[in-house]
Design an enzyme around this catalytic site. Structure first.
Site, PDB file in Angstrom:
ATOM      1  N   HIS A 276       0.843  -1.203   0.000  1.00 53.96           N
ATOM      2  CA  HIS A 276       0.000   0.000   0.000  1.00 53.96           C
ATOM      3  C   HIS A 276       0.878   1.253   0.000  1.00 53.96           C
ATOM      4  O   HIS A 276       0.573   2.235  -0.668  1.00 53.96           O
ATOM      5  CB  HIS A 276      -0.883   0.034   1.250  1.00 53.96           C
ATOM      6  CG  HIS A 276      -1.897  -1.063   1.313  1.00 53.96           C
ATOM      7  ND1 HIS A 276      -1.747  -2.164   2.125  1.00 53.96           N
ATOM      8  CD2 HIS A 276      -3.074  -1.243   0.655  1.00 53.96           C
ATOM      9  CE1 HIS A 276      -2.802  -2.956   1.989  1.00 53.96           C
ATOM     10  NE2 HIS A 276      -3.609  -2.439   1.097  1.00 53.96           N
TER      11      HIS A 276
ATOM     12  N   GLN B  46     -18.224  -6.370  -2.112  1.00 55.10           N
ATOM     13  CA  GLN B  46     -17.308  -7.220  -2.877  1.00 55.10           C
ATOM     14  C   GLN B  46     -16.979  -8.522  -2.138  1.00 55.10           C
ATOM     15  O   GLN B  46     -16.151  -9.298  -2.597  1.00 55.10           O
ATOM     16  CB  GLN B  46     -16.049  -6.465  -3.279  1.00 55.10           C
ATOM     17  CG  GLN B  46     -15.114  -6.070  -2.146  1.00 55.10           C
ATOM     18  CD  GLN B  46     -13.987  -5.175  -2.621  1.00 55.10           C
ATOM     19  OE1 GLN B  46     -14.203  -4.013  -2.956  1.00 55.10           O
ATOM     20  NE2 GLN B  46     -12.778  -5.697  -2.674  1.00 55.10           N
TER      21      GLN B  46
ATOM     22  N   SER C 176       0.219  -9.089   1.313  1.00 53.32           N
ATOM     23  CA  SER C 176      -1.236  -9.019   1.294  1.00 53.32           C
ATOM     24  C   SER C 176      -1.715  -8.861   2.728  1.00 53.32           C
ATOM     25  O   SER C 176      -1.124  -9.446   3.654  1.00 53.32           O
ATOM     26  CB  SER C 176      -1.806 -10.321   0.715  1.00 53.32           C
ATOM     27  OG  SER C 176      -3.172 -10.459   1.069  1.00 53.32           O
TER      28      SER C 176
END
Ligand code: PAF
Length: 283
Positions: free
Chosen positions: A39, A63, A187
């Site tokens: 990020h 989502q 992640s």
């Protein structure tokens, strides 16, 4: 000036309108928070593109499928705000779900065919949620640039198609995958891995690199590449359960049999509670 933290759509739109009136360009980084170096790389890229950097932090409920990790998705607003500040964000947008989705919200944005491939096979509503929320963010900010990580290759390809098809005046910029020293793509979901799973997880990327090496040495048949990676994973990644491994056209995402143009190998592997995705450009 210190970074502003705003949580209403109206305030976000007003600030962005004012920046545009002053002739300042805006780079948007859409995120779901729980920041890592991946990020930070998106924010750093945004800083080089726009006069102003807007980071949105929103765990987008639409989502996530009914049995997915929406409730459990890791969250740490205070730490995230500090990281966004350190990486040059001018504005952090942290809306509540009701702010972006009215109770009677009835509009979806979807790129149906591309959204049903790859991750869409096991996550059929995922990309509809992503496209819908990104459209809202693009409209609210009128961003000149929006920055996405290459790890979510399918997401980026779908967003590019949506932006092109709907004439949304934003330039999509992709940023290379940031990896741990052992190769595992960073992640937010890596926190779900047990020690044993984490120790095996670098084999995901090692397998993709193995395929790329074969291409470098002249192999062009997708089935041969795929079989070689699956064989390797069978012995070295026993804790992984295959969701998919495909060789695709990098732009259309369609599966290919023979590499003749830009091709990507993309995969999703389930390990314990985590579902990890990764990809590599083969040529
Ligand atoms: O990649 C993500 O974190 C999300 O899918 C995004 C783009 C922020 C939309 O919710």
């Amino acid at each position: 000036m210190d970074m502003q933290i705003l949580s209403t759509a109206q305030e976000l739109a007003a600030v962005c309108r004012q920046w545009h009136r002053e002739g300042q360009s805006i780079a948007l980084v859409p995120t779901m928070g729980y920041y890592h170096e991946g990020h930070a790389a998106l924010m750093d890229k945004a800083r080089t593109l726009g006069d102003r950097v807007v980071v949105s932090l929103f765990v987008n409920p639409t989502q996530f499928g009914p049995n997915e990790d929406y409730a459990a998705y890791p969250r740490d607003l205070e730490r995230d705000a500090q990281i966004a500040r350190e990486h040059g964000a001018d504005l952090l947008f942290t809306p509540a779900p009701e702010e972006l989705y009215a109770e009677d919200a009835a509009t979806w944005v979807e790129v149906p065919e591309m959204g049903q491939l790859l991750c869409g096979i096991s996550r059929p509503i995922h990309f509809r949620g992503v496209c819908t929320v990104c459209s809202k963010l693009f409209h609210l900010t009128q961003a000149d640039y929006a920055v996405f990580g290459n790890k979510d290759w399918q997401q980026q390809a779908i967003i590019r198609r949506m932006v092109r098809d709907l004439f949304i005046p934003v330039t999509i910029v992709g940023v290379p995958i940031v990896r741990a020293a052992d190769g595992l793509a960073l992640s937010s979901r890596n926190v779900y891995l047990t020690e044993e799973e984490r120790a095996q997880a670098p084999e995901i990327y090692a397998g993709l690199q193995y395929a790329k090496d074969m291409v470098t040495h002249g192999e062009t048949r997708a089935s041969v590449l795929r079989d070689a990676v699956l064989r390797r994973w069978a012995s070295r990644l026993p804790l992984g359960r295959l969701d998919y491994l495909q060789v695709i056209d990098s732009a259309s995402l369609n599966q290919i049999e023979e590499i003749t143009g830009p091709a990507t190998m993309a995969c999703a592997i389930k390990m314990g509670k985590a579902r990890l995705i990764d990809n590599i450009q083969l040529n």
